[in-house]
Design an enzyme around this catalytic site. Structure first.
Site, PDB file in Angstrom:
ATOM      1  N   GLY A 470      35.991  87.897  32.244  1.00 28.25           N
ATOM      2  CA  GLY A 470      36.775  87.230  31.140  1.00 28.25           C
ATOM      3  C   GLY A 470      37.584  88.807  30.896  1.00 28.25           C
ATOM      4  CB  ALA A 513      36.300  99.764  30.947  1.00 27.96           C
ATOM      5  CB  ILE A 633      42.855 102.104  24.777  1.00 24.57           C
ATOM      6  CG1 ILE A 633      42.468 102.352  23.639  1.00 24.57           C
ATOM      7  CG2 ILE A 633      43.366 100.432  25.203  1.00 24.57           C
ATOM      8  CD1 ILE A 633      41.169 101.764  24.145  1.00 24.57           C
ATOM      9  N   PRO A 636      46.296  98.600  26.474  1.00 24.05           N
ATOM     10  CG  PRO A 636      47.389  99.358  25.640  1.00 24.05           C
ATOM     11  CD  PRO A 636      46.987  99.316  26.658  1.00 24.05           C
ATOM     12  CB  VAL A 707      36.914  97.689  24.046  1.00 24.00           C
ATOM     13  CG1 VAL A 707      37.214  99.343  23.889  1.00 24.00           C
ATOM     14  CG2 VAL A 707      37.129  97.589  25.020  1.00 24.00           C
ATOM     15  CD  GLU A 709      28.839  94.815  25.194  1.00 23.58           C
ATOM     16  OE1 GLU A 709      27.562  94.304  25.500  1.00 23.58           O
ATOM     17  OE2 GLU A 709      29.486  95.764  25.791  1.00 23.58           O
TER      18      GLU A 709
END
Length: 749
Positions: A470, A513, A633, A636, A707, A709
């Site tokens: 997810g 990622a 990132i 975003p 990102v 956690e």
């Protein structure tokens, strides 16, 4: 010609349509001819043994095919190490139906298999057992003084940092000092999709397993090891996962039972756990933490000690990094740490989103808030005063750290400078208003990952065995590959969640990622070299004499940077290739030298506003701002979703979640979503997410940190600190329920 730029753009999920239309299938939705249904029977004591199990009534139910127990199961591996998976802590992993021994309440004691689900469910309800009970213990507070350091360290989990200086003397000499305990309860994952496995019997001893898992190759290795199968006879798939948050890192017992039944019956079998049975395996452990702080009168830290006691099972030593965050966040010359485990008659805990980080930062950041009030220093100013420029645990520079900017931008957006410092001094009608803040931190990992790319006339396929639970992995893989090959997103297909694909680690730890993204980049660059080589060989190619640095991939073509009209179509290159496709496969690992040289973390600053009914003690979170420094990132839109989900979970940790045990029976009494509270939409305010610009050339070539956690860490503490600011009453025992708030409010208000 314009370059095809996708990295860094807010891109909707490429798998979104499949999910909203029902095209996406989950583990319990795959079909097979003659599929059988298995329902688990759960035990009812916490410790002892099965004296006799009664299956006669169940066997008499029409359409029941078999009732599998420890008495009639097929043989499986004997050695404990055969049951260990890639995320297993030290010890002897739980083995369902292995023998008559009962290790915890709700342990599976039988599997009823039938031609249809209704028959299996009813038959399971009439299976009973006679037990010989033994004395059990499920209360950490009772046995806390028996806790000990782990006898063996869990792979990937650092032990407590080495002490620095002389804590005892510095603490005693400090102008301001205190020590307090902070308690966090057991909580269960409870993702929307319950754990399920569908095993397809392919014949000749081969099986295809659709499993709810965060690591298909981990499940594949576990199944092959336990059942004595070669891995080429076991294929595990998990193309979509309805949330896991750490519950899918290890193979859970439903996949063992489904495979066991399929092998015994030589039939396809599905096993789905009930919501109540979702409370019968891993969970966030209970912790009792003590934080001692000593400072000068201005709030400068002179002594810091962080200790934690956590529960584990009697058969495994589950461990988390709870106390080391203190040394990574704040500068202090005299520090000491401790971490101990107490075994209980419960299942082994499991990694839950930000494992250890959410727990440790709650205690640390609550204590820092207490120090701010004790010294009269603004909580934000106190953190800046004790800001660490190096990771003291390892005496390393950070690969990058923009936490100061997180503080600044978060405070500005929140309006922190308008805060009235005195507790209880802000009101909105009959509600007390509180503002609190805290710091978040999480490791920025990268793991070795392999990827394969294949370009044909149909487009580009990029594949790895990793999972997308997810987080948006399908989408970022597509974005990176599309940009590097100069293709539109619609011509790129990402494949995941299949054990036959190139090797990838378990999806977890916020490393996917960085790991998958870096591997996609490396392999796509390799494919580009092959494409350029082939393009230069084509008759009349305008690229023959150009150096690679003079070329650009854009709009589906390879072109000269100096003259975009001189180009070669990628499809023309592919058409000349053998079999009409060009492929490249490879791996990417973190740089070993830089891994040892630099500390790698994501950071955040969380600001929270609460409003509390001054008669009922009900806490409402009305505003949340989270400023995050997480490197580059990639997307975003999906990154923001990850932070929002993490912050909501941190809010849940602060105010809602608590698995309650009846210690007389060692059984959870609120094992459902009616009583194991989690926040719903009405509880969650708009969450303002700020991504602070952070360039990191050291961590990996793409500058990615992850990102998943970081949204959790710091959030519970920020809310707890806001509750104190509103009431003047410190709640150190989560969750912060109305009764705990009311206990601290003055009767005359």
């Amino acid at each position: 010609m314009t370059a095809t730029n996708h990295i860094g753009k807010a891109t909707p999920r490429v798998d979104g349509r499949a999910k909203v239309t029902g095209e996406a299938k989950y583990a319990a939705e795959f079909q097979a001819p003659g599929l059988l249904y298995g329902v688990v029977v759960s035990g009812t004591i916490a410790r002892g043994r099965i004296a006799k199990i009664h299956t006669e009534l169940a066997r008499a139910v029409p359409n029941v095919v078999e009732v599998i127990t420890h008495e009639n199961r097929a043989k499986t591996a004997w050695l404990s190490r055969s049951y260990a998976d890639d995320a297993a802590p030290p010890g002897s992993p739980f083995r369902a139906l292995y023998d008559e021994e009962i290790h915890y309440n709700s342990q599976p004691i039988a599997l009823v298999v039938a031609e249809n689900f209704e028959a299996a469910r009813y038959a399971a309800s009439v299976v009973t057992a006679d037990y010989e009970t033994a004395e059990h213990q499920t209360d950490l507070k009772t046995v806390r003084h028996e806790a000990k350091e782990p006898s063996k360290r869990r792979d990937g989990i650092e032990p407590p940092a080495s002490p620095r200086g002389d804590f005892t003397k510095a603490f005693a000499d400090a102008a301001v000092n205190f020590e307090n305990e902070y308690i966090t309860p057991i909580a269960h994952h409870n993702p929307l999709e319950m754990h399920a496995s569908t095993v397809i019997w392919e014949g000749d001893g081969a099986i295809t397993v659709y499993d709810k898992t965060q690591g298909v190759q981990n499940s594949q290795g576990y199944i092959a090891s336990v059942f004595g199968l070669s891995t080429d006879k076991v294929r595990v798939l998990s193309p979509f996962v309805g949330g896991a948050f750490g519950s899918g890192l290890r193979p859970q017992y439903q996949v063992f039972l489904a495979v066991l039944a399929a092998i015994m019956l030589e039939r396809s079998v599905r096993v789905v756990l009930t919501r109540q049975q979702m409370f019968s395996f891993g969970y966030r452990p209970e912790t009792i933490q003590s934080v001692a702080l000593g400072s000068n009168k201005d709030g400068l830290l002179e002594a810091l000690r962080h200790r934690a006691i956590a529960n584990t099972s009697r058969f495994e030593e589950y461990q988390e990094n709870i106390v080391n965050w203190s040394g990574a966040l704040y500068r202090c010359a005299n520090a000491a740490y401790g971490y101990e485990l107490a075994p209980l008659d419960l299942y082994t805990p499991a990694d839950m989103r930000a494992p250890g980080g959410g727990l440790g930062t709650f205690a640390l950041e609550s204590a820092m808030d207490e120090l701010a009030y004790a010294t009269g220093v603004d909580p934000l100013a106190l953190r800046l005063l004790n800001y660490s420029e190096r990771d003291q645990n390892h005496n390393k520079d950070y690969s990058s750290k923009k936490l100061r900017q997180c503080y600044q931008q978060g405070a500005e957006r929140f309006g922190w400078d308008k805060r009235s410092p005195a507790p209880g001094s802000m009101r909105d009608g009959h509600e007390l208003v509180g503002w609190g803040m805290a710091t978040g931190i999480w490791e920025a990992y990268q793991m070795k990952t392999s990827v394969k790319v294949s370009l044909s006339s149909a487009g580009l396929t990029v594949s790895t065995a990793s999972a997308d639970i997810g987080t948006g992995t399908y989408t970022i893989m597509t974005q990176i590959a599309a940009e590097l090959l100069g293709l539109p997103l619609r011509l790129v297909t990402a494949k995941l969640g299949d054990s036959s694909l190139p090797a990838s680690p378990i999806e977890g730890g916020s490393w996917t990622a960085a790991s998958v993204g870096s591997a996609v980049q490396t392999v796509c660059l390799g494919l580009r070299e092959e494409l350029v080589k082939q393009a230069k060989k084509m008759p009349g190619s305008p690229l023959t004499k150009a150096g690679n640095e003079e070329l650009i991939f854009a709009d589906g073509r390879i072109a000269l940077k100096s003259d975009a009209s001189r180009s070669v179509s990628l499809m023309d290159v592919v058409a000349q290739a053998k079999d009409g496709k060009i492929e490249h496969e490879g791996s990417e690992s973190p740089g070993l030298i830089d891994s040892y040289r630099y500390a790698r973390f994501t950071h955040s600053a969380v600001f929270a506003e609460v409003k509390i009914d001054d008669e009922l003690g009900i806490v409402r979170v009305t505003r949340l701002v989270n400023a995050v420094a997480a490197g580059r990132i990639l997307n975003p839109l999906t990154a923001r979703s990850q932070i929002i989900g993490g912050v909501a979970w941190g809010m849940s940790m602060a105010l809602h979640e608590e698995a309650l045990l009846d210690h007389r029976y060692g059984r959870y009494v609120n094992h459902n979503l009616a009583e194991h509270h989690v926040p719903v939409n009405a509880d969650v305010p708009e969450i303002d997410v700020i991504f602070v610009d952070e360039k990191d050339d050291i961590i990996n070539d793409l500058g990615i940190k992850g990102v998943g956690e970081i949204g959790v860490t710091g959030t519970a503490a920020a809310i707890a600190n806001a509750v104190f600011h509103a009431t003047g009453h410190r709640v150190r025992d989560l969750p912060i329920t109305p009764d705990k708030v009311l206990a601290g409010l003055p009767w005359e208000r």
